[in-house]
Design a protein around this motif. Structure first.
Motif, mmCIF file in Angstrom:
data_model
loop_
_atom_site.group_PDB
_atom_site.id
_atom_site.type_symbol
_atom_site.label_atom_id
_atom_site.label_comp_id
_atom_site.label_asym_id
_atom_site.label_seq_id
_atom_site.Cartn_x
_atom_site.Cartn_y
_atom_site.Cartn_z
ATOM 1 N N ALA A 19 0.825 -1.218 0.000
ATOM 2 C CA ALA A 19 0.000 0.000 0.000
ATOM 3 C C ALA A 19 0.854 1.261 0.000
ATOM 4 C CB ALA A 19 -0.926 -0.008 1.217
ATOM 5 N N LEU A 20 2.131 1.096 0.321
ATOM 6 C CA LEU A 20 3.011 2.264 0.343
ATOM 7 C C LEU A 20 3.276 2.822 -1.057
ATOM 8 C CD1 LEU A 20 5.613 1.085 3.015
ATOM 9 C CD2 LEU A 20 3.850 2.819 3.291
ATOM 10 N N ALA A 21 2.836 2.095 -2.098
ATOM 11 C CA ALA A 21 2.985 2.622 -3.464
ATOM 12 C C ALA A 21 2.220 3.926 -3.632
ATOM 13 C CB ALA A 21 2.512 1.587 -4.478
ATOM 14 N N ALA A 22 1.221 4.140 -2.806
ATOM 15 C CA ALA A 22 0.441 5.387 -2.854
ATOM 16 C C ALA A 22 0.831 6.333 -1.736
ATOM 17 C CB ALA A 22 -1.045 5.060 -2.770
ATOM 18 N N SER A 23 2.010 6.118 -1.149
ATOM 19 C CA SER A 23 2.456 6.973 -0.046
ATOM 20 C C SER A 23 2.637 8.412 -0.526
ATOM 21 C CB SER A 23 3.780 6.424 0.514
ATOM 22 O OG SER A 23 4.346 7.335 1.423
ATOM 23 N N SER A 46 1.151 -12.579 -4.017
ATOM 24 C CA SER A 46 0.700 -11.279 -3.487
ATOM 25 C C SER A 46 0.179 -10.371 -4.576
ATOM 26 C CB SER A 46 1.857 -10.594 -2.751
ATOM 27 O OG SER A 46 2.375 -11.398 -1.716
ATOM 28 N N LEU A 47 -0.210 -10.933 -5.746
ATOM 29 C CA LEU A 47 -0.617 -10.085 -6.875
ATOM 30 C C LEU A 47 -1.850 -9.258 -6.554
ATOM 31 C CD1 LEU A 47 0.019 -12.312 -10.032
ATOM 32 C CD2 LEU A 47 1.222 -10.237 -9.326
ATOM 33 N N ASP A 48 -2.752 -9.788 -5.784
ATOM 34 C CA ASP A 48 -3.946 -8.999 -5.445
ATOM 35 C C ASP A 48 -3.552 -7.720 -4.712
ATOM 36 O OD1 ASP A 48 -5.510 -10.854 -6.643
ATOM 37 O OD2 ASP A 48 -6.119 -11.858 -4.780
ATOM 38 N N ARG A 49 -2.696 -7.890 -3.703
ATOM 39 C CA ARG A 49 -2.272 -6.714 -2.940
ATOM 40 C C ARG A 49 -1.428 -5.773 -3.795
ATOM 41 N NH1 ARG A 49 -0.392 -9.271 2.889
ATOM 42 N NH2 ARG A 49 -2.452 -10.010 3.563
ATOM 43 N N ILE A 50 -0.571 -6.355 -4.592
ATOM 44 C CA ILE A 50 0.288 -5.525 -5.445
ATOM 45 C C ILE A 50 -0.543 -4.759 -6.456
ATOM 46 C CG2 ILE A 50 2.105 -5.597 -7.184
ATOM 47 C CD1 ILE A 50 3.287 -8.003 -5.683
ATOM 48 N N SER A 51 -1.502 -5.434 -7.105
ATOM 49 C CA SER A 51 -2.372 -4.773 -8.084
ATOM 50 C C SER A 51 -3.159 -3.650 -7.426
ATOM 51 C CB SER A 51 -3.313 -5.797 -8.710
ATOM 52 O OG SER A 51 -4.199 -5.151 -9.596
ATOM 53 N N HIS A 52 -3.633 -3.941 -6.254
ATOM 54 C CA HIS A 52 -4.405 -2.906 -5.558
ATOM 55 C C HIS A 52 -3.502 -1.724 -5.172
ATOM 56 C CE1 HIS A 52 -7.669 -1.242 -3.185
ATOM 57 N NE2 HIS A 52 -6.795 -1.048 -2.188
ATOM 58 N N GLY A 53 -2.318 -2.053 -4.665
ATOM 59 C CA GLY A 53 -1.433 -0.969 -4.218
ATOM 60 C C GLY A 53 -0.849 -0.154 -5.361
ATOM 61 N N GLU A 55 -1.668 -10.494 -15.914
ATOM 62 C CA GLU A 55 -2.986 -10.613 -15.309
ATOM 63 C C GLU A 55 -3.181 -9.644 -14.157
ATOM 64 O OE1 GLU A 55 -0.356 -13.925 -13.517
ATOM 65 O OE2 GLU A 55 -0.689 -12.920 -15.452
ATOM 66 N N VAL A 56 -2.097 -8.978 -13.769
ATOM 67 C CA VAL A 56 -2.259 -8.020 -12.680
ATOM 68 C C VAL A 56 -3.184 -6.881 -13.077
ATOM 69 C CG1 VAL A 56 -0.317 -6.524 -13.294
ATOM 70 C CG2 VAL A 56 -0.907 -6.840 -10.881
ATOM 71 N N TRP A 57 -3.377 -6.677 -14.396
ATOM 72 C CA TRP A 57 -4.265 -5.624 -14.895
ATOM 73 C C TRP A 57 -5.713 -6.115 -15.037
ATOM 74 C CZ3 TRP A 57 -2.763 -0.629 -15.662
ATOM 75 C CH2 TRP A 57 -1.380 -0.372 -15.658
ATOM 76 N N THR A 58 -5.876 -7.426 -14.987
ATOM 77 C CA THR A 58 -7.210 -7.964 -15.290
ATOM 78 C C THR A 58 -7.772 -8.746 -14.104
ATOM 79 O OG1 THR A 58 -6.099 -9.836 -16.347
ATOM 80 C CG2 THR A 58 -6.766 -7.998 -17.775
ATOM 81 N N SER A 59 -7.383 -9.998 -14.008
ATOM 82 C CA SER A 59 -8.011 -10.864 -13.011
ATOM 83 C C SER A 59 -7.658 -10.489 -11.580
ATOM 84 C CB SER A 59 -7.601 -12.325 -13.286
ATOM 85 O OG SER A 59 -6.179 -12.460 -13.195
ATOM 86 N N HIS A 60 -6.476 -10.001 -11.357
ATOM 87 C CA HIS A 60 -6.085 -9.653 -9.989
ATOM 88 C C HIS A 60 -6.411 -8.201 -9.627
ATOM 89 C CE1 HIS A 60 -3.941 -13.337 -8.956
ATOM 90 N NE2 HIS A 60 -3.523 -13.372 -10.230
ATOM 91 N N TYR A 61 -6.939 -7.463 -10.611
ATOM 92 C CA TYR A 61 -7.266 -6.047 -10.329
ATOM 93 C C TYR A 61 -8.633 -5.928 -9.686
ATOM 94 C CZ TYR A 61 -8.501 -1.167 -11.037
ATOM 95 O OH TYR A 61 -8.917 0.119 -10.825
ATOM 96 N N LYS A 62 -8.700 -5.266 -8.584
ATOM 97 C CA LYS A 62 -9.945 -5.008 -7.884
ATOM 98 C C LYS A 62 -9.929 -3.590 -7.340
ATOM 99 C CE LYS A 62 -10.446 -9.823 -6.446
ATOM 100 N NZ LYS A 62 -10.511 -10.762 -5.292
#
Length: 1653
Positions: free
Chosen positions: A253-257, A284-291, A321-328
């Motif tokens: 989440a620190l990617a948006a720090s 950890s792709l879900d968290r990474i995609s979100h962050g 797939e980080v742009w598609t299936s893991h993106y939320k």
């Protein structure tokens, strides 16, 4: 508050045990957090030093300054306990430190963090192994410090670690062994929060957040370093800890720090993890995609946008797939929507590479992410374009951004299969960019031609478009619009207006952009058929422009500019079109030669078209024909600025050189252009410089322009008001030629020499800028002249000789210094040049000297020793033709220049001895003769004046005086050891000795006969004296040499030669028997000589030269011979003063030696001698002291002085002096009054002798003082001094009689009118230069000495006379100019008065001025200071009111303040002391008129400026106090009453005012004020009796008896009467008992029992 709140929490990932590393011991990590602010304090009780305990406790304080000071204390302690002394720091300190260090290393204060890392390193050096085993406990904090964003902190940590990890292998091993501890620290750091790291009670939110981010950043950096540095096998050992760290929820989440530093660290961490922890990233792709996508793209990425794109690019390429299936996204936005928002923000402060990375990311996005809908694409492209053109986007990113834009456009177009939709995309997203580019619309990030060329080929390569949507259609549309705008610009605004010019420039700019784009398109490697799509519209533009040129007579210059641009940038478009080539050829052949066309506003572009056309193969004949036609057309036109500008453009090409040199008419224009350039015409200057640069001048034209420049430099053509601008223009011309065509300045030798001479002249002028330019230009020209085939190397030497022989008024004459510098430069550069070439022509030098040598020397020189009467010998043979004086002056000036030049080289023996011997002797003879003549010339002028043949330059006079010194042949003299030997031995310098001998022989011959005898003898004497000083004198060989000369006999014909030898050797000849005999023979011959004999003069000259060898009592002559000679000489004296001044002068000189030698001889010799002196002094004719009478006057004064000072004089001499004393005094005074027709050194010498004698003249022998006053104003310093001395002694003595006369005759005293007349013309500062003032001019000196005489008149004058004198000075304001001048000289007017302490001017000098001491020991500058300072003191002493009034009226506040402070510091203390002394003296000498009167009781305070005066009355003291101010007497004294007795207050105040008024207005006399005060007191007390009741004069209320009985007439005190009436119950007189009637006082007495008024 519960204590539970302060308990620390254990990290969830803390390991239970630690590994060992080398010397590091194993430790066990506790469950506490080492970073939390609630960490418990360690046990400090085991530390032995209490100061260290206090320091550790201070480390737990909140204040950063306290922590920093505590760390400094610890550092100091550790530095004092090195390992070599007891093993270093004790263990208890180490144990405490490892508990404090983690928190200190993350402190918010930069200084604390830096000092903590430094102390960590110092402890490691001090304790070594004992500290090494504790490193695992602190390794995380220490290594984390290496990633501190503050450079100083990071460097402190890095330096400490690098000190023991000095190789890469050691570093890797260290990281490997400490991997567990590092991971534990990182995990603990990532688990902390702002609340656990900082106490919110004493830490601001911002500081807490900064600390938190610092800790997290360092933890991530440590793990990143481990992953990137360690091998996979080492990483696997602690894989569980890595997984724990990567699973931390808040990590990604620190990617948006909000901190860019954290964002960059995390982006880099992700890239490393993709390589080293791929599996963990996948989980950890879900968290990474979100962050990174959902949050990171939406958040601000200022300065980290590039790093984010790079991380996303690596992530997408590995896990699309980080742009598609893991993106939320909770907000429901798509990943492309987030990307669009990110793109819309632009690079956000990132580098230009951002746009490249963005393009690369877009190209690898998985299918379905990019839109396939036209509107969505247009929206994205609009956001993309908006980001490029945004205000925040740097302009330097434009090219890369637009390339990315067009590449992205191609990518997005490919997503849309529909042709109509594609056409709309091109129309909406590409065509407007083309349009805006061509029309030059202003934008922050205007599209560049390379980027637009890319879009050109993208459009051209899209084959699915319909014709009306194709690129060619839109290009033609753009071309048509451009042509329409261009044609319209001709007629929209009035021709020549600024708006019209603006329209023309706008069209030219659009055309330039069009053909720049065409050129960029042609540079690419795409298919040629695509590139040719733009040819047709481009040719249409060129054709339209050509038509406009012809139709409009080239008035709209945009058309010619467009053709020129097209031919330069896209020649293939023009050359491949026959139609266009024919039109251009016709334009060049038929239209350009027309005057209206070539002189039109399009001329510059048309000429450029002409030269570009020449570069086309096969077009050169057409070009040359057209070029000549254009030139001829311009030549026939009037030569106005416009035609000159066209010529300049036409010649500004290498191809113009040959053609321009072949055109005579053009050469004439170019020569005329140079002449106009020298007048300052800018267009002509440009044409000249262009013609020089491109070699357009023929040799004859170049010679002509050089003549024109020399004409400007020639001083004959420069009047008094010559404008320096013309010289500057001439310099500009030469400097430009020297830089571009220096060979033009060296084509002709005569012109080259003339140019060099003129430049040398300019180097001598006072304008430093022109002089430096001339010097630099000369150097450039001389360097250029050394090329082969140029002027001969000896031209500079010829120039020197030629210049030395010029007459002094020649305009080409150069300074000697300039010529010497040239000669030295030639000598350094031309070693082969003969020595004779460096020296003047000896024959011409001799010819120049002959006229001046033929003149009779000034007879006044006969008084100057040691030559004296030698000047008279041979004078009869000299020619004294005054009619040729101007010719002689000119010739001597030439000879003098040669001498000054030659004297600069006489020390160079290699150069001197390179001359032929005969030539060298002639040059040296001319040199010494010139120097001797010069010496006499300088002696014959007044001080400060200049000879008629010299310029009025002090530096030149110093150089001339230097030439007269005897050191001019010092080097040769010092090397001529064998100068007096007939055979020169081998151990001496043969050449020098030989030359000196030849020079002596030459001088001896010169002294016998012919012009220059006297000067030749003087030169010989000086030369011999220099030789003897250098090598000594051997009496034996010397006598032999003297005998060989054969001139030392009384009958010699070479009298001057013999005199020169005797004068040169002088005292060295004492032991010589030859000179002994010679002296006796001369004495004998004089005893038989006659005054009328022709030989007598020569005999006396020889005698005096011989007598000078011996001192007075050492004459080797029998006394009887001396008596006979003296008697014979005195027998001539009765008429000698009027018959022969020459013999009279030499007779006096002889008697100066002969008479002292016979002091014990009695007779009339002494009286006769005194009468002889008196007769000389009274012999003046026409009241003038002429040059002829000067020698005998000076010698007689010297004789008289010797007689007066003789020790043990005989009685005859004493009687003679006493008998003739008054007559002598009168004669000396008369001598002082004689006119001095001319001032020079001999006269100054005589006046000095006279001055010394006048000092002893008795005042009673001076009959009339008025005759001395005019002498004070004379220009002679000696006469001034003499007159002043007499008056200075006489005036004070005369004041006593004046005071008596004034008193008896009741007259008003007045200063002598003659003295007052000297004050009428005060000097003014602007009339004198600073140099003149430092020499104390006689006019100023006379004025100031006159004032000193004024104050001399005050010194012994009575009070009344002084007041009369002051009234005279006040009436005509005499003192104002004096004070104004005084304070100007002493610096008060500038606010910087002379500091008397710093100048060592003490009180005695302030009080008294001694003229004789000033003359003998002070410089002129200090003399004038001394006199002015003393005058100011005297003015304050005698005329304080006048000075005070001037000071009060002074208009300059600066001067007023400076005078006040200066007076207070240096003068007031002296005047106050003098006033006190005067009062004390007066008090001791008080004279009372009767017994009833009493003296004033005076008390003078030693330490304070106060005086107390009291008068005793009936045992009570009536007292006043007189206070003198600090700047007395500029401010008046203050009188105040201390004790009032016996008088009413009104009367008392009246007395005080009267006393102060007398002191203030009566020249500040305190004694006069006290006298008045005493008179008032005595007058008031006179006749007063005691009160018959109290028997006292003064009552208790300090009053005298004032109530008188009408019957018995006794006086009573009012108070006493009142008490009597009350006690007796009667109102009768106490004595006579008769009623005492108060009358009207009864009521008053009732109210006032004391009876006070």
């Amino acid at each position: 508050m519960s204590k539970r709140q302060f308990k620390t929490q254990a990290s969830s990932s803390r390991a239970a045990a630690a590994k060992t590393f080398g010397g590091f011991g194993s430790i066990s990590t506790g469950s506490r957090s080492i970073l939390s602010y609630v960490t418990e304090l360690p046990d400090l009780s085991t530390i032995t030093d209490p100061n260290i305990v206090v320091a550790f406790k201070s480390l737990s304080k909140t204040d950063a300054t306290t922590k920093a000071k505590a760390l400094e204390t610890l550092q100091d302690y550790v530095s004092r306990h090195p390992h070599s002394e007891g093993g270093g720091t004790e263990d208890s300190i180490l144990e405490a430190w490892v508990r404090f260090y983690p928190r200190l290393s993350i402190n918010n204060n930069r200084r604390v963090r830096e000092q903590s890392h430094t102390l960590q390193f110092m402890l490691l050096k001090s304790a070594r192994k004992r500290m090494e085993k504790r490193i695992p406990e602190t390794v995380g904090s220490w290594l984390a410090g290496c990633y501190d964003r503050d450079g100083f902190v990071a460097r402190a940590a890095q330096n400490g670690i690098a000190s023991f990890l000095d190789t890469d292998d050691k570093v890797t091993a260290f990281w490997t062994r400490c991997q567990s501890q590092i991971l534990d620290y990182a995990q603990e750091a990532i688990n902390e929060s702002a609340e656990t790291l900082s106490d919110e009670r004493n830490t601001s939110k911002d500081d807490s957040e900064a600390l938190y981010l610092r800790v997290i950043g360092s933890g991530i950096s440590l793990v990143t370093k481990l992953l990137s540095k360690l091998k996979k096998d080492d990483i696997v050992k602690y894989q569980d800890k890595y997984e724990d760290f990567l699973r931390t929820k808040k990590l990604w989440a620190l990617a948006a720090s909000g901190d860019p530093f954290i964002r960059k660290i995390l982006d880099n961490f992700l890239i490393v993890c993709l390589e080293k922890q791929t599996d963990m990233v996948q989980t950890s792709l879900d968290r990474i995609s979100h962050g990174f996508i959902a949050k990171g793209l939406r958040a601000s990425q200022a300065t980290s946008s590039l790093q984010l794109l790079q991380a996303l690019k690596c992530l997408t390429s590995r896990f699309p797939e980080v742009w598609t299936s893991h993106y939320k996204d909770k907000d429901g936005g798509s990943s492309f929507r987030r990307l669009r928002g990110f793109v819309q923000k632009g690079s956000q402060g990132g580098p230009a590479g951002y746009w490249v990375s963005l393009q690369e990311l877009l190209s690898i996005l998985p299918a379905g992410v990019l839109p396939s809908d036209k509107d969505a694409v247009l929206d994205f492209l609009g956001a993309f374009k908006g980001a490029i053109e945004g205000r925040e986007e740097p302009a330097q990113h434009a090219e890369q951004a637009w390339l990315s834009y067009f590449t992205t456009f191609r990518l997005l177009v490919a997503q849309i299969p529909d042709a109509a939709a594609q056409a709309e995309l091109f129309r909406e997203a590409i065509y407007p960019i083309f349009e805006r580019y061509l029309q030059g619309e202003k934008s922050r990030s205007l599209v560049t031609s390379p980027a637009l060329a890319k879009s050109y080929y993208i459009w051209a390569s899209t084959k699915s478009l319909k014709p009306q949507d194709s690129l060619s259609f839109y290009l033609q549309k753009l071309a048509n619009g451009f042509i329409a705008r261009a044609l319209t610009s001709n007629h929209i605004q009035p021709v020549g207006s600024e708006a019209h010019k603006q329209g023309q420039r706008k069209v030219i700019g659009e055309g330039h952009r069009w053909f720049s784009l065409v050129a960029e398109i042609l540079k690419t490697n795409d298919p040629e058929d695509s590139a040719q799509l733009i040819w047709l519209p481009s040719r249409g533009i060129v054709s339209s422009a050509l038509s406009t040129i012809i139709a409009e007579d080239a008035r709209p210059y945009w058309a010619a500019a467009i053709v020129e641009i097209a031919m330069r940038l896209t020649p293939v478009v023009v050359k491949d079109s026959p139609k266009i080539m024919d039109s251009i050829r016709a334009l060049i052949e038929d239209y350009l030669p027309q005057r209206d066309i070539i002189l039109s506003p399009s001329s510059r572009h048309l000429v450029s078209i002409l030269y570009v056309f020449r570069s086309i193969s096969g077009q050169e004949p057409v070009f040359e024909k057209a070029w000549m036609s254009i030139t001829n057309s311009l030549i026939s036109a009037p030569s106005d600025p416009s035609s000159l500008r066209v010529f300049t453009t036409l010649l500004a090409n290498d191809d113009a050189s040959k053609l321009s040199q072949a055109s005579p008419g053009l050469q004439k224009v170019l020569v005329d252009a140079n002449l106009r350039a020298l007048e300052g015409e800018p267009e002509a200057r440009s044409l000249f410089e262009t013609a020089i640069t491109f070699n357009c001048y023929t040799e004859s034209s170049a010679a002509t322009i050089l003549e024109q420049v020399l004409h400007c430099f020639d001083s004959k053509n420069q009047g008094p008001g010559t404008n320096l601008d013309k010289l500057n223009h001439a310099f500009n011309t030469l400097e430009f030629v020297s830089r571009h065509k220096p060979n033009l300045l060296n084509q002709d030798k005569s012109s080259h020499m003339l140019l060099i001479t003129m430049l040398l002249e300019i180097t001598e002028i006072s304008d430093t800028s022109l002089a430096s330019r001339a010097s630099a230009l000369k150097s450039v020209i001389e360097r250029g002249s050394k090329t082969p085939g140029q002027i001969e190397p000896d031209s500079a030497l010829d120039l020197i000789r030629w210049n030395l022989e010029l007459e002094p008024n020649s305009p080409r004459i150069l300074l000697i210094e300039t010529l010497v510098q040239q000669a030295k430069s030639c000598r350094e550069g031309e070693k082969s040049a003969p020595a004779a070439a460096f020296f003047p022509n000896a024959k011409k030098w001799t010819e120049a000297l002959e006229p001046i040598l033929g003149l009779t020397p000034n007879p006044a020189l006969g008084v100057m020793r040691p030559w004296a009467g030698a000047v008279f010998v041979g004078a009869d043979q000299a020619a004294a033709n005054s009619s040729a004086a101007s010719m002689k002056t000119k010739s001597f000036a030439i000879a003098l220049r040669m001498a000054l030049y030659t004297s600069k080289f006489t020390d160079d023996m290699d150069m001197i001895l390179g001359l032929p011997k005969e030539t060298l002797v002639e040059i040296l003879l001319s040199l010494v003769l010139t120097a001797e003549v010069l010496n006499d010339q300088l002696d014959s002028i007044a001080p400060g004046e200049f000879p008629e043949w010299a310029t009025e330059d002090d530096d030149e006079m110093d150089e001339l005086r230097d030439l007269t010194s005897n050191t001019r042949l010092a080097v040769m003299v010092n090397s001529a050891k064998g100068w007096q030997r007939s055979n020169i031995s081998q151990d001496t310098n043969v050449a020098s000795s030989s030359i000196v001998q030849a020079l002596i022989d030459k001088l001896l011959k010169t002294a016998i006969a012919g012009p220059g005898q006297y000067y030749g003898a003087r030169a010989l004497g000086h030369l011999i004296a220099s030789l003897v000083d250098a090598h000594g004198w051997d009496p034996v060989s010397g006598d032999s040499w003297l005998s060989d000369l054969g001139i030392l006999s009384p009958s010699t014909i070479n009298i001057l030669g013999a005199t020169a030898v005797l004068t040169g050797l002088e005292s060295n000849l004492k032991p010589s028997r030859l000179i002994n005999t010679f002296c006796n023979r001369l004495i004998s011959d004089v005893a038989g000589a006659s005054a009328t004999s022709e030989k007598t003069l020569g005999l006396l000259v020889l005698l005096n030269a011989t007598l000078a060898v011996y001192s007075g009592d050492e004459l080797p002559v029998a006394k009887n011979r001396l008596i006979f000679a003296t008697k014979q000489i005195l027998s001539w004296t009765p008429t000698l003063a009027k018959t022969d001044y020459r013999i009279a002068s030499e007779a006096c000189r002889a008697l100066q030696v002969l008479l002292p030698a016979m002091i014990d001889v009695y007779g009339t010799y002494w009286e006769t001698t005194l009468e002889f002196c008196i007769s000389i002094w009274n012999s003046a004719q026409d009241g003038e002291l002429s040059d002829e009478s000067l020698p005998m006057t000076g010698m007689s004064l010297k004789l008289y002085s010797i007689l007066r000072k003789l020790e043990d004089p005989n009685d005859d001499l004493i009687e003679a002096l006493a008998e003739h004393n008054k007559e002598i005094s009168k004669s000396l005074v008369d001598l002082l009054k004689l006119r001095r027709p001319m001032e020079h050194q001999p006269l100054d010498f005589v006046d000095t002798l006279l001055l010394r004698q006048l000092r002893d003249v008795p005042l009673d022998h001076v009959e009339d003082l008025s005759e001395f006053y005019p002498l004070i104003a004379t220009d002679s310093r000696n006469l001034q001094s003499a007159a002043y001395d007499v008056l200075h002694r006489a005036l004070p003595a005369a004041q006593q009689q004046i005071s008596v006369d004034v008193l008896l005759e009741n007259q008003t005293a007045r200063l002598p009118d003659e003295l007052l007349s000297l004050l009428l013309d005060p000097p003014s500062i602007p009339d004198f230069s600073d140099e003149m003032l430092e020499e104390f001019p006689t006019s100023i000196r006379g004025y100031l000495l006159s004032w000193h005489l004024v104050f001399d008149s005050y010194s012994n004058a009575s009070f009344r006379v002084r007041n009369d004198y002051s009234e005279v000075l006040k009436s005509e304001n005499y003192i104002g100019p004096l004070l104004g001048f005084l304070f100007d000289i002493l610096g008060h007017s500038a606010g910087k008065p002379v500091d008397l302490d710093r100048q060592h001017i003490e009180s005695p000098a302030i009080l008294t001025y001694d003229m004789w001491a000033a003359i003998d020991s002070e410089s002129p500058k200090r003399d004038v200071w001394w006199l002015l300072i003393n005058l100011y003191y005297l003015s304050l002493q005698y005329t304080p009111n006048l000075v005070k009034n001037w000071w009060l009226d002074c208009k300059s506040k600066q001067t007023s303040i400076a005078v006040s402070k200066w007076t207070e510091k240096f003068f007031s203390p002296l005047l106050i002391r003098e006033a006190k002394d005067e009062v004390s003296k007066w008090a001791d000498e008080q004279d009372t008129a009767s017994e009833d009167e009493k003296d004033l009781i005076i008390k003078v305070s030693k330490n304070t400026p106060t005086i107390q005066a009291g008068y005793e009355v009936d045992e009570m003291m009536m007292q006043i106090i007189i206070s003198l101010p600090d700047n007395y007497p500029l401010q008046g004294v203050e009188v105040r009453g201390e004790n009032r007795v016996a008088v009413k207050e009104k009367m008392w105040n009246s007395w005080l005012r009267t006393t102060q008024g007398v002191m203030t207005f009566n020249n500040g006399s305190i004694v006069d004020g006290l006298t008045v005060f005493r008179r008032n007191v005595v007058a008031a007390l006179k006749g007063q009796t005691e009160c018959a009741i109290c028997y006292s004069i003064i009552s208790s209320d300090k009053r005298m008896p004032d109530k008188r009985c009408q019957t018995c007439k006794n006086l009573f005190h009012s108070g006493c009467l009142y008490k009597w009436f009350q006690s007796s119950n009667q109102s009768t007189c106490p004595l006579c008992r008769n009623p005492f009637n108060y009358g009207s006082d009864t009521a008053r007495r009732t109210r006032d029992p004391a009876g006070q008024a």
